[in-house]
Design an enzyme around this catalytic site. Structure first.
Site, short mmCIF file in Angstrom:
data_model
loop_
_atom_site.label_atom_id
_atom_site.label_comp_id
_atom_site.label_asym_id
_atom_site.label_seq_id
_atom_site.Cartn_x
_atom_site.Cartn_y
_atom_site.Cartn_z
N LYS A 219 0.82 -1.21 0.00
CA LYS A 219 0.00 0.00 0.00
C LYS A 219 0.86 1.26 0.00
CE LYS A 219 -4.19 -2.10 1.77
NZ LYS A 219 -5.18 -2.24 2.86
N ARG A 253 -2.70 -9.98 5.99
CA ARG A 253 -3.14 -10.12 4.59
C ARG A 253 -2.05 -9.58 3.68
NH1 ARG A 253 -5.69 -6.96 0.82
NH2 ARG A 253 -7.21 -7.98 -0.52
C1 8Y7 Z 1 -7.71 -4.77 2.78
C2 8Y7 Z 1 -8.73 -5.68 2.47
C3 8Y7 Z 1 -8.06 -4.66 0.66
C4 8Y7 Z 1 -7.33 -4.65 4.15
C5 8Y7 Z 1 -8.98 -6.34 4.65
C6 8Y7 Z 1 -5.36 -3.65 -1.26
C7 8Y7 Z 1 -9.91 -6.36 0.40
C8 8Y7 Z 1 -6.70 -3.07 -1.20
N1 8Y7 Z 1 -7.30 -4.15 1.63
N2 8Y7 Z 1 -9.36 -6.45 3.38
N3 8Y7 Z 1 -8.93 -5.59 1.13
N4 8Y7 Z 1 -8.00 -5.46 5.04
N5 8Y7 Z 1 -9.57 -7.08 5.61
O1 8Y7 Z 1 -4.44 -2.86 -1.59
O2 8Y7 Z 1 -6.48 -3.86 4.55
O3 8Y7 Z 1 -5.14 -4.84 -1.00
S1 8Y7 Z 1 -8.01 -4.23 -1.04
#
Ligand code: 8Y7
Length: 279
Positions: A219, A253
């Site tokens: 990010k 994640r």
């Molecule tokens: C997150 C996410 C995304 C996060 C959770 C990206 C779907 C954007 N970011 N889900 N999703 N937490 N739980 O850059 O920070 O991955 S999408």
């Protein structure tokens, strides 16, 4: 934590591998290649030690446009079915849409990851009926405009208060305590300073008494701080993942599963030494 018939042990940090099923995340926009590439990618992440595969068909990057229910279903359902057939793993569905949650869980997903914390129409009812763990994430504003002017009195307190409110609503609706997780939502309506305040104080989220998921992989909080383009953020990714795990995040994640799994092994070894008085 029980994910249908699979048990996820959160006594040590677990790694969630990201699988985006959006046309822009694959070599060519064709549906066949999306499925083939996705299956290969999932296999790689599982061999590298991923505990969960998070499948998403809606881009929530800053500035992203909405996708229709049908578009999202067409992207994620065949992918979930295919991965379920080939691999024995926990599949998380990254969606905010009730119908996508329901159909994804029917297709084999056993975890719901909702960046809108079940606030969309019908989502709470769909999650109650699904009887799988749900991750409630904080976001300020909507993806298209969320980075324009994020504002908080105290970002850590404000985000915790929102998550507490959502936990209460989910409990009242009938979601079991053991099936709720929270996520501070790094990058979702937060400035660089907001993001680092949340990471610096991530242990405070443990006061909510539910597992914490953290997603910072690739990010802009890494790219902008370090002045690194997308392909040059690995060291930053691993650094923030390690810090999050040390501050109690139970699920991390990430895109870079192999490197994060290595970091988690080191964390586990350190913590085992700490818990063991013998030297
Ligand atoms: C997150 C996410 C995304 C996060 C959770 C990206 C779907 C954007 N970011 N889900 N999703 N937490 N739980 O850059 O920070 O991955 S999408």
């Amino acid at each position: 934590m029980q994910c249908k018939d699979k048990f996820l042990d959160l006594s040590t940090p677990k790694v969630m591998g990201i699988l985006n099923v959006t046309p822009d995340s694959f070599s060519d926009g064709g549906v066949f290649n999306m499925l083939e590439d996705g299956l290969v990618q999932a296999g790689i992440m599982l061999s590298e030690g991923a505990d969960i595969i998070d499948i998403g068909g809606e881009s929530t990057r800053p500035g992203a446009q909405n996708v229709s229910i049908q578009q999202e279903l067409d992207r994620v359902i065949p992918m979930i079915e295919l991965i379920c057939q080939r691999f024995d793993t926990i599949i998380s569905i990254d969606t905010s849409k009730a119908q996508v949650m329901t159909e994804a869980v029917n297709a084999g997903a056993s975890f719901i990851n909702d960046v809108r914390a079940l606030q969309e129409k019908g989502a709470l009812d769909a999650a109650v009926a699904a009887k799988v763990p749900v991750c409630l994430m904080h976001m300020q504003g909507q993806p298209r405009v969320m980075q324009q002017n994020p504002y908080y009195v105290d970002v850590v307190k404000d985000v915790i208060a929102f998550l507490q409110q959502r936990i209460s609503i989910c409990r009242k609706a009938g979601i079991a305590d053991e099936q709720i997780l929270v996520d501070p939502g790094f990058g979702f309506g937060k400035s660089l300073e907001h993001n680092y305040h949340m990471l610096a104080n991530l242990e405070e989220f443990q006061t909510l008494n539910v597992p914490v998921l953290a997603g910072m992989s690739r990010k802009s909080m890494i790219g902008n701080l370090l002045q690194r383009e997308m392909g040059q953020r690995l060291a930053g990714n691993v650094a923030v993942a390690t810090i999050a795990a040390q501050k109690g995040a139970q699920i991390i994640r990430v895109h870079d599963v192999k490197e994060t799994t290595d970091a988690v092994k080191i964390i586990n070894t350190i913590n085992a030494c700490r818990n063991n008085n013998e030297r």
